[in-house]
Design an enzyme around this catalytic site. Structure first.
Site, PDB file in Angstrom:
ATOM      1  N   HIS A  65       0.827  -1.191   0.000  1.00 47.76           N
ATOM      2  CA  HIS A  65       0.000   0.000   0.000  1.00 47.76           C
ATOM      3  C   HIS A  65       0.870   1.253   0.000  1.00 47.76           C
ATOM      4  CE1 HIS A  65      -3.840  -2.078   1.772  1.00 47.76           C
ATOM      5  NE2 HIS A  65      -3.377  -2.672   0.695  1.00 47.76           N
TER       6      HIS A  65
ATOM      7  N   GLU B 105       1.226   3.773   2.021  1.00 49.12           N
ATOM      8  CA  GLU B 105       1.950   4.119   3.244  1.00 49.12           C
ATOM      9  C   GLU B 105       3.270   3.359   3.340  1.00 49.12           C
ATOM     10  OE1 GLU B 105      -1.161   3.046   2.818  1.00 49.12           O
ATOM     11  OE2 GLU B 105      -2.423   3.487   4.553  1.00 49.12           O
TER      12      GLU B 105
ATOM     13  N   SER C 144     -24.251   7.038 -37.196  1.00 49.40           N
ATOM     14  CA  SER C 144     -23.920   7.802 -35.985  1.00 49.40           C
ATOM     15  C   SER C 144     -22.425   8.042 -35.818  1.00 49.40           C
ATOM     16  CB  SER C 144     -24.441   7.079 -34.737  1.00 49.40           C
ATOM     17  OG  SER C 144     -23.850   5.796 -34.621  1.00 49.40           O
TER      18      SER C 144
ATOM     19  N   TRP D 131     -18.991   9.694 -37.240  1.00 47.94           N
ATOM     20  CA  TRP D 131     -18.796  10.059 -35.831  1.00 47.94           C
ATOM     21  C   TRP D 131     -19.452  11.417 -35.589  1.00 47.94           C
ATOM     22  CZ3 TRP D 131     -17.068   6.392 -32.754  1.00 47.94           C
ATOM     23  CH2 TRP D 131     -16.259   5.387 -33.285  1.00 47.94           C
TER      24      TRP D 131
ATOM     25  N   ARG E 104     -13.404   4.906 -20.412  1.00 46.20           N
ATOM     26  CA  ARG E 104     -13.534   3.444 -20.412  1.00 46.20           C
ATOM     27  C   ARG E 104     -12.441   2.800 -19.567  1.00 46.20           C
ATOM     28  NH1 ARG E 104     -14.747   1.076 -26.510  1.00 46.20           N
ATOM     29  NH2 ARG E 104     -16.940   1.723 -26.672  1.00 46.20           N
TER      30      ARG E 104
ATOM     31  N   THR F 169     -27.789  -2.576 -29.412  1.00 42.07           N
ATOM     32  CA  THR F 169     -26.568  -1.887 -29.824  1.00 42.07           C
ATOM     33  C   THR F 169     -25.554  -2.881 -30.389  1.00 42.07           C
ATOM     34  OG1 THR F 169     -26.864  -0.085 -28.241  1.00 42.07           O
ATOM     35  CG2 THR F 169     -24.616  -0.528 -28.970  1.00 42.07           C
TER      36      THR F 169
ATOM     37  N   LEU G 189     -16.051  -2.715 -27.665  1.00 35.97           N
ATOM     38  CA  LEU G 189     -16.040  -2.196 -26.294  1.00 35.97           C
ATOM     39  C   LEU G 189     -14.678  -2.355 -25.618  1.00 35.97           C
ATOM     40  CD1 LEU G 189     -19.539  -3.349 -24.960  1.00 35.97           C
ATOM     41  CD2 LEU G 189     -18.937  -1.271 -26.195  1.00 35.97           C
TER      42      LEU G 189
ATOM     43  N   ARG H 154      -9.044   1.844 -26.492  1.00 31.08           N
ATOM     44  CA  ARG H 154      -8.070   2.142 -27.531  1.00 31.08           C
ATOM     45  C   ARG H 154      -7.412   3.484 -27.226  1.00 31.08           C
ATOM     46  NH1 ARG H 154     -12.481  -0.034 -29.771  1.00 31.08           N
ATOM     47  NH2 ARG H 154     -13.381   1.909 -30.556  1.00 31.08           N
TER      48      ARG H 154
END
Length: 331
Positions: free
Chosen positions: A50, A52, A168, A170, A184, A196, A204, A207
């Site tokens: 961690h 610390e 759509s 771009w 992302r 979709t 998905l 990049r």
């Protein structure tokens, strides 16, 4: 606050590498040396020490009688690593400044109690607002058991996401699209509807330029509401149906701290209507369809009257090339 700012800055650099562990930063300032640059450390990887412990190791003997600044309460239990609070005590630190207590039931103030029982002065709250923003997904997950939900939308200034013929790509420019990939990369999962997947066949994946990936595998878990075709680019993926709250519970149980909902319009409406969105991120292009036949941000019944409008607050606004990114949260 300057020292806590150092700790916050170094914590930000490790977020993608350590999640679902909290991305924590720490600074050790030697006793009697207020102008010392400080020894800085951040949580190291998904199984490393961690923040610390990293900072204390860098300080060595100079940590004795010094002050530790840390963005999240030192842990007091054995997990992947030994308790940080014990390491702080062993190093001879006499003062600890903590931005936030850790809501994880395994910690929840016990780290601070351990430090105080050892005679260490503990101050809580410096930088808490900034740390709360930085660690929002982790804090939300520990308090609710669910990931923080971000709904990402891209539209023209008249609120349209696709032409009547379905095209759509771009709407927004390159800088906005790159920023969306950074978003992302900060999420443990991306969620879309089966429609979709059928219409756009998205992969998905994240990049980013090679320098930003830094050799890390940062592709999130891919989640589909409904069934994805056997040859869909999104595979391998998780497929869900049913209650959205139960789906979020499942993702939270898998250790997902933050989920990015990317569409389509029906899925966006379902999450919005169920009041399950914690943050809305809108990318707005300086373009107009100029009619009512292009597709909108949401598909479904909206507010019936002005008094029924969902109202939030803008928490961030930035320009990305010719586009705008607007972040909204509920009041």
């Amino acid at each position: 606050m300057a020292r806590m700012g150092q700790a916050l800055a170094v914590a930000a650099t490790v977020r993608r590498r350590v999640a679902p562990r909290p991305w924590v930063g720490a600074v050790v300032v030697p006793a009697g040396q207020p102008d010392h640059a400080g020894f800085v450390g951040a949580t190291d990887g998904q199984a490393g020490p961690h923040a610390e412990v990293v900072a204390l190791a860098a300080a060595g003997d100079e940590a004795r009688d010094g002050t530790l600044f840390v963005t999240l309460e030192p842990c007091s239990h054995h997990g992947l690593t030994p308790p940080c609070a014990e390491a702080v005590i062993a190093a001879g630190i006499t003062r600890v400044v903590v931005a936030l207590t850790d809501p994880d039931p395994k910690v929840a103030g016990s780290g601070i109690e351990l430090l105080r029982a050892a005679g260490i002065e503990v101050e809580i709250g410096i930088g808490s607002a900034e740390a709360g923003i930085q660690l929002a997904p982790y804090l939300h997950h520990r308090r609710t058991g669910r990931p923080l939900v971000i709904l990402k939308l891209a539209a023209t200034l008249d609120g349209r996401t696709a032409a009547p013929d379905g095209t759509s790509q771009w709407i927004t420019g390159e800088e906005a699209r790159l920023d969306a990939h950074r978003l992302r990369a900060e999420c443990g999962a991306i969620l879309v509807g089966a429609g979709t997947v059928r219409d756009d066949d998205p992969s998905l994946t994240v990049r980013l330029p090679g320098s930003e990936r830094d050799g890390r595998d940062i592709d999130p878990l891919r989640v589909v509401l409904g069934s994805a075709p056997a040859d869909a680019a999104v595979r391998p993926c998780l497929e869900f149906s049913g209650d959205l709250g139960s789906i979020l519970d499942d993702l939270g149980g898998r250790g997902i701290l933050q989920v990015l909902v990317e569409g389509g319009a029906g899925v966006a409406h379902a999450f919005h209507e169920a009041r399950l969105v914690d943050r809305y991120v809108l990318y707005l292009a300086p373009a107009l369809f100029g009619g009512d036949d292009a597709r909108g941000l949401f598909a479904g019944s909206g507010a019936a009257s002005l008094g029924d409008l969902w109202r939030g607050r803008i928490v961030d606004l930035r320009r990305l090339g010719d586009d705008l990114r607007v972040d909204l949260e509920a009041n």
